[in-house]
Design a protein around this motif. Structure first.
Motif, short mmCIF file in Angstrom:
data_model
loop_
_atom_site.label_atom_id
_atom_site.label_comp_id
_atom_site.label_asym_id
_atom_site.label_seq_id
_atom_site.Cartn_x
_atom_site.Cartn_y
_atom_site.Cartn_z
N ILE A 1 0.72 -1.37 -0.11
CA ILE A 1 -0.07 0.05 0.20
C ILE A 1 0.76 1.30 0.02
CG2 ILE A 1 -1.57 1.33 1.37
CD1 ILE A 1 -2.74 -1.47 2.22
N SER A 2 2.01 1.15 0.56
CA SER A 2 2.88 2.41 0.80
C SER A 2 3.31 2.80 -0.75
CB SER A 2 3.89 2.25 1.76
OG SER A 2 4.97 1.08 1.37
N LEU A 3 3.93 1.59 -1.31
CA LEU A 3 4.40 1.79 -2.56
C LEU A 3 3.28 2.21 -3.65
CD1 LEU A 3 6.51 -1.62 -2.96
CD2 LEU A 3 7.01 0.95 -2.46
N LEU A 4 1.95 1.77 -3.48
CA LEU A 4 0.81 2.25 -4.24
C LEU A 4 0.80 3.72 -4.02
CD1 LEU A 4 -1.51 -0.97 -4.21
CD2 LEU A 4 -0.09 -0.15 -5.99
N PHE A 5 0.46 4.18 -3.07
CA PHE A 5 0.36 5.70 -2.65
C PHE A 5 1.86 6.45 -3.16
CE2 PHE A 5 -3.04 4.46 -0.05
CZ PHE A 5 -3.68 5.63 0.12
N GLY A 6 2.73 5.82 -3.23
CA GLY A 6 4.20 6.33 -3.48
C GLY A 6 4.00 6.43 -5.35
N GLY A 7 2.77 6.20 -6.04
CA GLY A 7 2.78 6.28 -7.39
C GLY A 7 3.11 4.92 -8.02
N ARG A 8 3.50 3.84 -7.49
CA ARG A 8 3.96 2.60 -8.40
C ARG A 8 2.38 2.09 -9.18
NH1 ARG A 8 9.31 0.93 -8.69
NH2 ARG A 8 10.41 1.38 -6.76
N ASP A 9 2.84 1.44 -10.12
CA ASP A 9 1.70 0.91 -10.90
C ASP A 9 1.12 -0.30 -10.27
OD1 ASP A 9 0.31 -0.68 -12.78
OD2 ASP A 9 1.22 0.44 -14.52
N PRO A 10 -0.32 -0.32 -9.95
CA PRO A 10 -0.60 -1.66 -9.31
C PRO A 10 -0.33 -3.09 -9.94
CG PRO A 10 -2.34 -0.05 -9.36
CD PRO A 10 -0.95 0.41 -10.28
N HIS A 11 0.04 -3.04 -11.37
CA HIS A 11 0.42 -4.20 -12.08
C HIS A 11 1.83 -4.68 -12.09
CE1 HIS A 11 -3.44 -2.90 -14.14
NE2 HIS A 11 -3.47 -4.08 -13.95
N THR A 12 2.73 -3.55 -11.47
CA THR A 12 3.96 -3.99 -11.33
C THR A 12 4.63 -3.17 -10.31
OG1 THR A 12 4.42 -1.96 -12.93
CG2 THR A 12 4.34 -4.19 -13.85
N VAL A 13 3.92 -3.24 -9.10
CA VAL A 13 4.39 -2.64 -8.11
C VAL A 13 5.66 -2.92 -7.42
CG1 VAL A 13 3.44 -4.45 -6.36
CG2 VAL A 13 3.60 -2.06 -5.66
N PHE A 14 6.14 -4.05 -7.57
CA PHE A 14 7.55 -4.69 -7.26
C PHE A 14 8.73 -4.50 -8.41
CE2 PHE A 14 5.14 -6.82 -3.70
CZ PHE A 14 5.69 -5.99 -2.78
N ASN A 15 8.23 -4.07 -9.42
CA ASN A 15 9.19 -4.13 -10.52
C ASN A 15 10.14 -2.73 -10.57
OD1 ASN A 15 10.65 -4.10 -12.91
ND2 ASN A 15 8.84 -3.64 -14.12
N LEU A 16 11.49 -2.91 -10.08
CA LEU A 16 12.26 -1.96 -9.50
C LEU A 16 13.22 -1.76 -10.74
CD1 LEU A 16 13.36 -3.01 -6.02
CD2 LEU A 16 11.32 -1.41 -6.74
N VAL A 17 13.09 -2.40 -11.82
CA VAL A 17 13.77 -2.04 -13.07
C VAL A 17 13.43 -1.09 -13.95
CG1 VAL A 17 14.99 -3.21 -15.12
CG2 VAL A 17 14.73 -4.58 -12.90
N ASP A 18 13.73 0.02 -14.12
CA ASP A 18 13.36 1.26 -14.67
C ASP A 18 13.99 1.26 -15.92
OD1 ASP A 18 11.34 1.85 -12.84
OD2 ASP A 18 12.87 2.99 -11.48
N HIS A 19 15.03 0.79 -16.20
CA HIS A 19 15.89 0.82 -17.61
C HIS A 19 16.33 -0.58 -18.14
CE1 HIS A 19 16.27 5.18 -16.35
NE2 HIS A 19 16.47 4.78 -15.28
N ALA A 20 17.04 -0.46 -19.20
CA ALA A 20 17.67 -1.73 -19.42
C ALA A 20 18.35 -2.34 -18.69
CB ALA A 20 18.32 -1.54 -20.90
N PRO A 21 18.59 -3.77 -18.62
CA PRO A 21 19.41 -4.43 -17.89
C PRO A 21 20.76 -3.98 -17.92
CG PRO A 21 17.79 -5.89 -18.98
CD PRO A 21 17.68 -4.63 -19.71
N VAL A 22 21.51 -4.06 -16.71
CA VAL A 22 23.05 -3.84 -16.82
C VAL A 22 23.93 -4.81 -17.59
CG1 VAL A 22 24.91 -3.27 -15.52
CG2 VAL A 22 22.78 -2.19 -14.78
N SER A 23 24.82 -4.52 -18.24
CA SER A 23 25.39 -5.55 -19.00
C SER A 23 26.20 -6.24 -17.76
CB SER A 23 26.44 -5.04 -19.70
OG SER A 23 27.44 -5.89 -20.45
N THR A 24 26.27 -7.69 -17.99
CA THR A 24 27.03 -8.67 -17.01
C THR A 24 28.48 -8.91 -17.52
OG1 THR A 24 26.27 -10.58 -17.96
CG2 THR A 24 25.08 -9.46 -16.02
N ASN A 25 28.85 -8.15 -18.77
CA ASN A 25 30.17 -8.43 -19.25
C ASN A 25 31.41 -7.84 -18.38
OD1 ASN A 25 28.98 -9.36 -21.53
ND2 ASN A 25 29.00 -7.53 -22.86
N VAL A 26 32.41 -8.32 -18.45
CA VAL A 26 33.45 -8.10 -17.43
C VAL A 26 34.78 -7.84 -18.28
CG1 VAL A 26 32.74 -9.21 -15.30
CG2 VAL A 26 34.11 -10.52 -16.72
#
Length: 214
Positions: free
Chosen positions: A189-214
């Protein structure tokens, strides 16, 4: 299955609509008679008083804001004694997003004590918009729906109602675990009130995945 829906808000609408589509017979009660009558027409069911609806159902859904829970339970009286009850509610205040129930006790346990029914906690971790999905699929996978309760028959009926809306039922323990589901809901509920989309409330990835190349 005959389902008594106690409450006529967005959660009652979302879940009741899906259950009516699955072929269940519904009766609804609400604080606002017009809203209850509108839902009854939408579902092809009936509306009545809280006590009438409690007596009608093979199982009852209680979907009431915590501020009105005491008054609702008083109107129901002993009509739910010995009956299965689905509790989808969260007693969370929205200033600090904490539980307002007695420390160490859940709303589900309080409802069971007040009614003498067999309470199962379920459907409390998602916004109503998720339950409106037909079915609730994410990346082509069914939504896992945790539930908990002490009575095996009430658990089985709840499991069926979860499956009927297209969810994947996940039994997480007896009713004492409802406290943990309700505490998790405070975070949601705190996340929803903070503006998260109800369908993706725990999706913390806002950008393209970070490369794992070393």
């Amino acid at each position: 299955m005959r389902i008594g829906v106690l409450g006529a808000g967005t959660m009652a609408d979302a879940l009741g609509t899906r259950w009516a589509a699955a072929g269940h017979e519904l009766m609804v009660a609400g604080r606002t008679e017009g809203k209850a009558q509108a839902l009854a027409r939408k579902w092809g069911g009936r509306a009545g008083s809280f006590r009438e609806v409690a007596e009608f159902g093979d199982i009852a859904l209680i979907a009431v804001l915590y501020q009105g829970m005491s008054a609702t339970l008083a109107e129901i009286g002993d009509a739910l004694h010995g009956k299965p009850i689905v509790d989808c509610n969260n007693a969370v205040e929205i200033e600090r997003f904490t539980l307002v129930t007695e420390p160490g006790r859940s709303m589900a346990q309080d409802i069971e004590r007040a009614t003498g029914g067999h309470v199962v906690k379920a459907f409390n971790l998602c916004h109503a918009r998720v339950w409106e999905m037909e079915p609730p699929l994410f990346d082509s996978r069914r939504l896992v729906v945790p539930y908990c309760g002490d009575d095996s028959a009430a658990r089985d009926m709840t499991r069926q109602l979860i499956a009927d809306i297209g969810g994947e039922p996940l039994l997480v323990g007896d009713l004492q675990h409802a406290l943990h589901l309700e505490a998790m809901a405070a975070i949601v509920i705190s996340l929803l009130f903070g503006g998260r989309d109800p369908h993706t409330v725990f999706n913390l990835v806002d950008h393209a995945p970070v490369s794992t190349n070393v």
